[in-house]
Write a protein that holds these residues in place. Structure first.
Motif, PDB file in Angstrom:
ATOM      1  N   TYR A 191       9.282  27.763 -70.249  1.00  3.43           N
ATOM      2  CA  TYR A 191      10.403  28.091 -71.133  1.00  3.43           C
ATOM      3  C   TYR A 191      10.175  27.544 -72.537  1.00  3.43           C
ATOM      4  N   ASP A 192       9.680  26.322 -72.635  1.00  2.00           N
ATOM      5  CA  ASP A 192       9.439  25.739 -73.958  1.00  2.00           C
ATOM      6  C   ASP A 192       8.425  26.570 -74.745  1.00  2.00           C
ATOM      7  N   GLY A 245       8.307  21.533 -62.610  1.00  2.00           N
ATOM      8  CA  GLY A 245       8.132  21.231 -64.024  1.00  2.00           C
ATOM      9  C   GLY A 245       7.524  22.377 -64.811  1.00  2.00           C
ATOM     10  N   LEU A 271      17.931  25.211 -66.285  1.00  2.00           N
ATOM     11  CA  LEU A 271      16.905  24.170 -66.347  1.00  2.00           C
ATOM     12  C   LEU A 271      17.533  22.790 -66.523  1.00  2.00           C
ATOM     13  N   ARG A 272      18.620  22.720 -67.264  1.00  5.11           N
ATOM     14  CA  ARG A 272      19.290  21.432 -67.490  1.00  5.11           C
ATOM     15  C   ARG A 272      20.013  20.947 -66.238  1.00  5.11           C
ATOM     16  N   HIS A 290       8.336  25.375 -64.792  1.00  6.58           N
ATOM     17  CA  HIS A 290       9.377  26.266 -65.310  1.00  6.58           C
ATOM     18  C   HIS A 290       9.833  25.803 -66.694  1.00  6.58           C
ATOM     19  N   ARG A 291      10.030  24.499 -66.844  1.00  5.12           N
ATOM     20  CA  ARG A 291      10.441  23.956 -68.139  1.00  5.12           C
ATOM     21  C   ARG A 291       9.347  24.166 -69.177  1.00  5.12           C
ATOM     22  N   HIS A 292       8.108  23.927 -68.775  1.00  7.50           N
ATOM     23  CA  HIS A 292       6.986  24.092 -69.702  1.00  7.50           C
ATOM     24  C   HIS A 292       6.885  25.545 -70.161  1.00  7.50           C
ATOM     25  N   SER A 298      10.190  29.878 -75.743  1.00  4.69           N
ATOM     26  CA  SER A 298      11.237  29.641 -76.730  1.00  4.69           C
ATOM     27  C   SER A 298      10.651  29.362 -78.111  1.00  4.69           C
ATOM     28  N   ARG A 321      17.322  20.399 -62.841  1.00  2.00           N
ATOM     29  CA  ARG A 321      16.002  19.851 -63.157  1.00  2.00           C
ATOM     30  C   ARG A 321      15.268  19.381 -61.904  1.00  2.00           C
ATOM     31  N   GLU A 335      18.300  28.048 -70.138  1.00  3.79           N
ATOM     32  CA  GLU A 335      18.388  26.647 -70.570  1.00  3.79           C
ATOM     33  C   GLU A 335      19.398  25.873 -69.721  1.00  3.79           C
TER      34      GLU A 335
END
Length: 206
Positions: free
Chosen positions: A166-167, A160, A151-152, A162-164, A170, A155, A148
């Motif tokens: 992780y969400d 993108g 990713l923060r 990677h964020r998707h 999670s 960014r 997290e």
């Protein structure tokens, strides 16, 4: 709002069979840390059983593992009388905990490589590779926090996808979904498969 989000989500295409390159990567990682102890040796033996069950030849498995063909044959013979297991599902959309942990592991490795090993999660990954850290609820929570943070802070440098990813991981870890069927593979094998498939998916998206 949730309904709108669901309609926007692109259905995940089915994942094809494991390629030789993916298998080579998995075995190479195992060989690198085989000295970490019996856990990795057991994992390699289970992966040999899995690929033999998928019809891969002993010569092919020996080449990928760096073992001799007689050594592979010995491993395969141990399981000759076992009931054949169904081939593993390779879709990312699975919700058992080891599978999700493997996806998180693969995502963290992609982040670490993208950021040239300056990522916050790199040290944790190194400890996993050396057998110093294992997948416990506490260590998984720690890895989630590190991912997290990366990713923060990075960014702009990270795709993108990677964020998707992780969400998705999670949410699934926070709200477990009852399993429709019990996987036949061990947790270690599940993590290893999910790790490699997640990495392949992220690379295909970039």
């Amino acid at each position: 709002m949730a309904a709108e989000e669901d309609t926007r989500r692109t259905p995940e295409p089915p994942t094809g069979p494991l390629t030789e390159a993916q298998a080579a990567r998995m075995f190479a990682d195992m060989n690198d840390v085989i000295r970490a102890g019996e856990e990795m040796r057991r994992l390699r033996a289970e992966m040999i059983k899995l690929f033999a069950g998928l019809g891969w030849t002993q010569d092919r498995i020996a080449r990928l593992t760096g073992m001799s063909q007689p050594a592979v044959s010995k491993q395969v013979t141990k399981h000759k009388g076992d009931d054949p297991s169904p081939p593993p599902r390779l879709s990312l959309d699975q919700h058992d905990t080891p599978w999700l942990e493997g996806r998180l592991w693969g995502l963290a490795e992609e982040i670490s490589e993208t950021l040239h090993d300056t990522a916050h999660c790199t040290r944790h990954l190194d400890a996993v590779a050396r057998g110093k850290k294992h997948f416990t609820p506490q260590s998984v929570d720690e890895l989630r926090r590190l991912v997290e943070e990366d990713l923060r802070l990075h960014r702009a440098a990270l795709p993108g996808g990677h964020r998707h990813a992780y969400d998705e991981i999670s949410r699934a870890l926070d709200i477990p979904v009852p399993a429709t069927a019990t996987p036949t593979e061990s947790p270690s094998v599940r993590r290893t498969l999910a790790r490699q498939i997640q990495r392949t998916r992220l690379r295909d998206e970039t």
